[in-house]
Design a protein around this motif. Structure first.
Motif, PDB file in Angstrom:
ATOM      1  N   ARG A  94      -5.982  14.849  -0.519  1.00 51.59           N
ATOM      2  CA  ARG A  94      -5.853  13.892  -0.257  1.00 51.59           C
ATOM      3  C   ARG A  94      -4.000  13.249  -1.369  1.00 51.59           C
ATOM      4  NH1 ARG A  94      -8.427   8.718   1.993  1.00 51.59           N
ATOM      5  NH2 ARG A  94      -9.360   8.890   0.328  1.00 51.59           N
TER       6      ARG A  94
ATOM      7  N   GLY B 271       0.637  -1.529   0.054  1.00 56.84           N
ATOM      8  CA  GLY B 271      -0.384  -0.341   0.107  1.00 56.84           C
ATOM      9  C   GLY B 271       0.479   1.369   0.360  1.00 56.84           C
TER      10      GLY B 271
ATOM     11  N   GLY C 231      -8.392  10.213  11.118  1.00 51.01           N
ATOM     12  CA  GLY C 231      -7.920   9.257  10.565  1.00 51.01           C
ATOM     13  C   GLY C 231      -5.997   8.813  10.118  1.00 51.01           C
ATOM     14  N   MET C 232      -5.682   9.887   9.358  1.00 54.02           N
ATOM     15  CA  MET C 232      -4.466  10.366   8.595  1.00 54.02           C
ATOM     16  C   MET C 232      -3.877  10.330   9.435  1.00 54.02           C
ATOM     17  SD  MET C 232      -3.302  12.236   5.520  1.00 54.02           S
ATOM     18  CE  MET C 232      -3.372  14.127   5.754  1.00 54.02           C
ATOM     19  N   ASN C 233      -4.412  11.588  10.305  1.00 49.70           N
ATOM     20  CA  ASN C 233      -2.971  12.322  11.379  1.00 49.70           C
ATOM     21  C   ASN C 233      -2.904  11.393  12.212  1.00 49.70           C
ATOM     22  OD1 ASN C 233      -2.970  15.082  11.257  1.00 49.70           O
ATOM     23  ND2 ASN C 233      -4.956  14.615  11.007  1.00 49.70           N
TER      24      ASN C 233
ATOM     25  N   LEU D 217      -8.726  17.234   3.318  1.00 43.47           N
ATOM     26  CA  LEU D 217      -8.462  16.962   4.864  1.00 43.47           C
ATOM     27  C   LEU D 217      -8.310  17.375   5.754  1.00 43.47           C
ATOM     28  CD1 LEU D 217      -6.127  14.946   4.285  1.00 43.47           C
ATOM     29  CD2 LEU D 217      -7.051  13.210   4.388  1.00 43.47           C
ATOM     30  N   ALA D 218      -8.115  17.165   6.752  1.00 41.02           N
ATOM     31  CA  ALA D 218      -7.964  18.138   8.538  1.00 41.02           C
ATOM     32  C   ALA D 218      -6.447  17.149   8.044  1.00 41.02           C
ATOM     33  CB  ALA D 218      -8.551  18.310   8.690  1.00 41.02           C
TER      34      ALA D 218
ATOM     35  N   GLY E  42     -11.634  14.047  12.282  1.00 40.21           N
ATOM     36  CA  GLY E  42     -10.270  14.347  11.075  1.00 40.21           C
ATOM     37  C   GLY E  42      -9.138  13.264  11.601  1.00 40.21           C
TER      38      GLY E  42
ATOM     39  N   ALA F 247      -0.668   6.230   4.485  1.00 40.29           N
ATOM     40  CA  ALA F 247       0.294   5.368   5.331  1.00 40.29           C
ATOM     41  C   ALA F 247       2.024   4.596   4.754  1.00 40.29           C
ATOM     42  CB  ALA F 247      -0.630   4.966   6.627  1.00 40.29           C
TER      43      ALA F 247
ATOM     44  N   ASP G 170      -2.420  -1.803   3.201  1.00 36.78           N
ATOM     45  CA  ASP G 170      -3.459  -1.922   3.109  1.00 36.78           C
ATOM     46  C   ASP G 170      -4.270  -0.654   3.004  1.00 36.78           C
ATOM     47  OD1 ASP G 170      -3.210  -3.375   4.080  1.00 36.78           O
ATOM     48  OD2 ASP G 170      -4.226  -5.092   2.962  1.00 36.78           O
TER      49      ASP G 170
ATOM     50  N   CYS H   4      -2.103  -7.320  -3.591  1.00 37.64           N
ATOM     51  CA  CYS H   4      -1.582  -8.165  -2.760  1.00 37.64           C
ATOM     52  C   CYS H   4      -3.342  -8.903  -2.646  1.00 37.64           C
ATOM     53  CB  CYS H   4      -1.441  -7.801  -1.746  1.00 37.64           C
ATOM     54  SG  CYS H   4      -1.391  -9.559  -0.204  1.00 37.64           S
TER      55      CYS H   4
ATOM     56  N   ASP I  54      -4.871   2.631   8.654  1.00 41.31           N
ATOM     57  CA  ASP I  54      -6.075   2.332   8.145  1.00 41.31           C
ATOM     58  C   ASP I  54      -6.288   0.384   7.648  1.00 41.31           C
ATOM     59  OD1 ASP I  54      -7.665   5.073   8.225  1.00 41.31           O
ATOM     60  OD2 ASP I  54      -8.334   4.715   6.457  1.00 41.31           O
TER      61      ASP I  54
ATOM     62  N   GLU J 280       1.914  -1.190  -4.757  1.00 41.00           N
ATOM     63  CA  GLU J 280       0.813  -0.320  -4.594  1.00 41.00           C
ATOM     64  C   GLU J 280      -0.629  -0.820  -5.481  1.00 41.00           C
ATOM     65  OE1 GLU J 280      -0.773   2.223  -2.902  1.00 41.00           O
ATOM     66  OE2 GLU J 280      -2.636   2.011  -4.871  1.00 41.00           O
ATOM     67  N   ARG J 281      -1.614  -1.573  -5.398  1.00 44.59           N
ATOM     68  CA  ARG J 281      -2.512  -2.093  -6.411  1.00 44.59           C
ATOM     69  C   ARG J 281      -3.109  -1.189  -7.426  1.00 44.59           C
ATOM     70  NH1 ARG J 281      -8.115  -3.360  -3.259  1.00 44.59           N
ATOM     71  NH2 ARG J 281      -7.851  -0.936  -2.953  1.00 44.59           N
ATOM     72  N   ARG J 282      -2.983   0.285  -6.516  1.00 49.05           N
ATOM     73  CA  ARG J 282      -3.908   0.954  -8.187  1.00 49.05           C
ATOM     74  C   ARG J 282      -2.189   1.248  -8.842  1.00 49.05           C
ATOM     75  NH1 ARG J 282      -6.293   5.660  -4.313  1.00 49.05           N
ATOM     76  NH2 ARG J 282      -3.905   4.996  -3.446  1.00 49.05           N
TER      77      ARG J 282
HETATM   78  C1  LIG Z   1     -14.934  11.346   4.115  1.00 51.08           C
HETATM   79  C2  LIG Z   1     -14.043  10.784   4.782  1.00 51.08           C
HETATM   80  C3  LIG Z   1     -12.803  11.796   5.083  1.00 51.08           C
HETATM   81  C4  LIG Z   1     -11.917  11.722   6.193  1.00 51.08           C
HETATM   82  N1  LIG Z   1     -11.206  12.923   6.733  1.00 51.08           N
HETATM   83  C5  LIG Z   1      -9.909  12.665   7.323  1.00 51.08           C
HETATM   84  C6  LIG Z   1      -9.750  14.352   7.388  1.00 51.08           C
HETATM   85  O1  LIG Z   1     -10.157  14.982   7.692  1.00 51.08           O
HETATM   86  N2  LIG Z   1      -8.254  13.980   8.602  1.00 51.08           N
HETATM   87  C7  LIG Z   1      -7.965  12.752   9.056  1.00 51.08           C
HETATM   88  O2  LIG Z   1      -6.527  12.336   8.618  1.00 51.08           O
HETATM   89  N3  LIG Z   1      -8.316  11.599   8.276  1.00 51.08           N
HETATM   90  C8  LIG Z   1      -8.259  11.825   7.515  1.00 51.08           C
HETATM   91  N4  LIG Z   1     -10.172  10.216   6.768  1.00 51.08           N
HETATM   92  C9  LIG Z   1      -9.407   9.286   7.130  1.00 51.08           C
HETATM   93  C10 LIG Z   1      -8.058   9.281   5.742  1.00 51.08           C
HETATM   94  O3  LIG Z   1      -7.966   8.888   4.355  1.00 51.08           O
HETATM   95  C11 LIG Z   1      -7.334   7.479   6.322  1.00 51.08           C
HETATM   96  O4  LIG Z   1      -7.578   7.169   7.786  1.00 51.08           O
HETATM   97  C12 LIG Z   1      -5.955   7.416   5.330  1.00 51.08           C
HETATM   98  O5  LIG Z   1      -6.113   7.571   4.219  1.00 51.08           O
HETATM   99  C13 LIG Z   1      -5.592   6.256   6.101  1.00 51.08           C
HETATM  100  O6  LIG Z   1      -4.328   5.755   4.918  1.00 51.08           O
HETATM  101  P1  LIG Z   1      -3.465   4.502   4.959  1.00 51.08           P
HETATM  102  O7  LIG Z   1      -2.229   4.882   4.240  1.00 51.08           O
HETATM  103  O8  LIG Z   1      -3.654   3.631   5.958  1.00 51.08           O
HETATM  104  O9  LIG Z   1      -4.995   4.247   4.372  1.00 51.08           O
HETATM  105  P2  LIG Z   1      -5.487   4.294   2.482  1.00 51.08           P
HETATM  106  O10 LIG Z   1      -5.393   5.473   2.301  1.00 51.08           O
HETATM  107  O11 LIG Z   1      -6.371   3.789   2.109  1.00 51.08           O
HETATM  108  O12 LIG Z   1      -4.583   3.631   1.706  1.00 51.08           O
HETATM  109  C14 LIG Z   1      -4.161   2.253   1.267  1.00 51.08           C
HETATM  110  C15 LIG Z   1      -3.054   1.761   0.182  1.00 51.08           C
HETATM  111  O13 LIG Z   1      -3.040   1.023   0.078  1.00 51.08           O
HETATM  112  C16 LIG Z   1      -2.992  -0.118  -1.619  1.00 51.08           C
HETATM  113  N5  LIG Z   1      -3.841  -1.132  -1.516  1.00 51.08           N
HETATM  114  C17 LIG Z   1      -4.928  -1.176  -1.167  1.00 51.08           C
HETATM  115  N6  LIG Z   1      -5.301  -3.305  -1.043  1.00 51.08           N
HETATM  116  C18 LIG Z   1      -4.092  -3.406  -0.872  1.00 51.08           C
HETATM  117  C19 LIG Z   1      -3.415  -4.251  -1.985  1.00 51.08           C
HETATM  118  N7  LIG Z   1      -4.522  -5.443  -1.821  1.00 51.08           N
HETATM  119  N8  LIG Z   1      -2.596  -4.389  -2.484  1.00 51.08           N
HETATM  120  C20 LIG Z   1      -1.555  -3.645  -2.797  1.00 51.08           C
HETATM  121  N9  LIG Z   1      -2.201  -2.150  -2.017  1.00 51.08           N
HETATM  122  C21 LIG Z   1      -3.483  -2.085  -1.491  1.00 51.08           C
HETATM  123  C22 LIG Z   1      -4.866   1.016  -1.992  1.00 51.08           C
HETATM  124  O14 LIG Z   1      -4.728   1.426  -3.103  1.00 51.08           O
HETATM  125  C23 LIG Z   1      -4.089   2.533  -1.214  1.00 51.08           C
HETATM  126  O15 LIG Z   1      -3.484   3.175  -1.489  1.00 51.08           O
HETATM  127  C24 LIG Z   1     -10.725  10.395   5.945  1.00 51.08           C
HETATM  128  C25 LIG Z   1     -11.717   9.812   5.446  1.00 51.08           C
HETATM  129  C26 LIG Z   1     -12.956   9.765   4.582  1.00 51.08           C
HETATM  130  C27 LIG Z   1     -13.744   8.202   3.820  1.00 51.08           C
END
Ligand SMILES: Cc1cc2nc3c(=O)[nH]c(=O)nc-3n(C[C@H](O)[C@H](O)[C@H](O)COP(=O)(O)OP(=O)(O)OC[C@H]3O[C@@H](n4cnc5c(N)ncnc54)[C@H](O)[C@@H]3O)c2cc1C
Length: 450
Positions: free
Chosen positions: A107, A10, A315-317, A51-52, A313, A14, A164, A132, A303, A33-35
């Motif tokens: 984002r 992913g 999740g990403m933080n 996002l915030a 706000g 993160a 992921d 994966c 996540d 990365e899948r995409r």
């Molecule tokens: C409506 C909404 C508003 C939000 N607002 C905020 C905000 O204001 N502030 C904040 O901090 N957070 C916010 N968030 C949360 C934030 O978007 C997530 O917490 C953050 O994106 C998590 O990051 P991540 O890298 O863990 O997961 P993701 O962003 O989901 O990234 C996962 C990555 O893994 C890849 N992947 C998935 N499956 C596979 C696989 N099998 N093989 C290879 N790659 C794969 C995906 O394509 C993606 O690129 C919001 C979420 C939503 C839905």
């Protein structure tokens, strides 16, 4: 620490940030990365465009040495700007002064810069369109699908960091293998993103330095500014029921719904029908799972381990905070198993705490913010912080502006403080009616210094 090659699944926020932090420590993080590479393809519209970003995220970006490279994407927001049914607005400041702000950030653009920084610092290219599909934890292998050639192959590698996302394939593999248990609680509300166009000359049509909220009790609309002069608005609404996504079936019904509940914003969304009927309706989930790791083979972060609803706000933080915590443990320990073990021990209670606060914040944003009692307590909180900064910090501020205060501490301390606010506001309608002598005495006796 051996081995120095680490697989990251992913390249979201993160995974990319984790890659940077590990590369800076001399590891060779290989990111899959899948995409397709979003720097070279059009992004899908209508899914969490901005996002915030708050103190925890800023601190993590700083620790990774990339804060300056994303600063140009950040728009400060100094508070919530509430819009009532008559279009009258009022600002509720987030912090005690203008140093305490949160930032709106795209984002996609943030993610792209993190990917570029990762590739620059590690000198390793991200492997795109590699998905994966399975894991054999005993053998330490992953099954990968190359989406360009539609062929599967086996990756013999460990340790693996699973970044992921909320629908993590790796978490699912752990669950299937009986190595992890948990729940995915889908909120009964959904969300949809709509676009508020830039005004003449690319200027913002609403105050650019605020997070706009149209709180309507059972649902709400919010809008965050973008650097091109537009806003991304998000409608949060029950999935089913009389006023719900299920009931908004035709352009006329949607127009009427917006005219009734958000009259001051309708004219600012030039293609309401188009946005509403072409953008996806998203679900929001709280993921609770444990354990997050399999020996020294795999660890889930972000996540994938602990997705939360978006109303604080955070999740990403929180995911960024994971990355810093993990990199600090890597500095301290020689064995991956110890690192993973310690990580989970430290982060799980905090992830659970922010999950709880995020759910609570939905009610606050869509409803409580409108109530005079809430507004009184908010003003009182900021005043108590100004007067007694070592004893009182509003819970929102602890979460958003104080990365040194863990989420769990903010939750627990917030409960104590809420009791004190309730006691001080008993029979009080206005801030000038507060008994300040009693306030000072209670703050000092009930709340230990931070
Ligand atoms: C409506 C909404 C508003 C939000 N607002 C905020 C905000 O204001 N502030 C904040 O901090 N957070 C916010 N968030 C949360 C934030 O978007 C997530 O917490 C953050 O994106 C998590 O990051 P991540 O890298 O863990 O997961 P993701 O962003 O989901 O990234 C996962 C990555 O893994 C890849 N992947 C998935 N499956 C596979 C696989 N099998 N093989 C290879 N790659 C794969 C995906 O394509 C993606 O690129 C919001 C979420 C939503 C839905």
């Amino acid at each position: 620490m051996q081995p120095t090659t680490v697989t990251i699944i992913g390249a979201g926020p993160a995974g990319s940030l984790m890659g940077i932090l590990l590369a800076r420590r001399g590891f060779a993080p290989m990111v899959y990365e899948r995409r397709a590479d979003m720097r070279r393809t059009e992004m899908a519209a209508g899914r969490s465009i901005n996002l915030a970003l708050a103190d925890r995220g800023l601190h993590a970006l700083d620790r990774a040495g990339v804060l300056e490279s994303v600063r140009s994407l950040m728009i400060p927001m100094r508070g919530r700007l509430l819009h009532d049914l008559n279009g009258v607005t009022s600002l509720q400041r987030y912090g005690k002064d203008d140093t305490e702000v949160i930032y709106s950030i795209s984002r996609g653009e943030l993610n792209k810069r993190l990917m570029t920084e990762y590739e620059r610092i590690s000198a390793i290219a991200i492997r795109f369109r590699q998905s994966c599909r399975g894991a054999d934890f005993a053998r330490g292998t992953l099954t990968m699908l190359d989406e360009q050639t539609d062929s599967t192959y086996e990756l013999t590698t460990s340790p693996v960091i699973g970044a992921d996302g909320a629908s993590s394939a790796l978490r699912e593999e752990m669950t299937q293998a009986g190595l992890s248990r948990g729940s995915e609680d889908v909120l009964s509300h959904r969300y949809k993103e709509l676009s508020i166009a830039p005004g003449a000359g690319g200027r913002h049509q609403l105050d650019a330095n605020a997070l706009h909220i149209w709180p309507r009790g059972g649902f709400m609309l919010i809008a965050l500014p973008n650097i091109d002069g537009s806003f991304t608005a998000t409608l949060f609404l029950p999935a089913q029921g009389p006023e719900s996504f299920e009931s908004l079936t035709t352009p006329l019904i949607v127009q009427k719904f917006f005219a009734r509940h958000f009259p001051d914003v309708v004219s600012l969304i030039p293609d309401l029908d188009g946005d509403f009927f072409t953008h996806p309706t998203g679900a929001m989930v709280t993921v609770r799972s444990a354990p997050w790791h399999v020996g020294d083979k795999l660890l889930l972060i972000g996540d994938a381990a602990h997705a939360i609803v978006p109303f604080h706000g955070q999740g990403m933080n929180c995911a960024f905070e994971d990355c810093v915590a993990l990199s600090e443990l890597v500095d301290r320990h020689m064995l991956w198993e110890t690192v993973f073990d310690e990580f989970e021990r430290a982060r799980k209670p905090n992830a659970d705490a922010i999950a709880k606060m995020a759910l609570e914040n939905y009610v606050e944003m869509r409803d409580t913010v409108r109530h005079p009692k809430f507004q009184l307590q908010q003003a009182l909180s900021l005043e108590l912080e100004r007067e007694h900064p070592q004893h009182f910090i509003p819970r929102y501020s602890m979460v958003m502006f104080h990365h040194e205060i863990p989420y769990l501490r903010a939750l627990e301390r917030g409960r104590l403080q809420q009791q004190l606010l309730d006691d001080l506001c008993e029979g009080v309608d206005r801030i000038d009616q507060v008994n300040w002598g009693k306030a000072a005495a209670l703050v000092h006796t009930r709340l230990p210094k931070f």
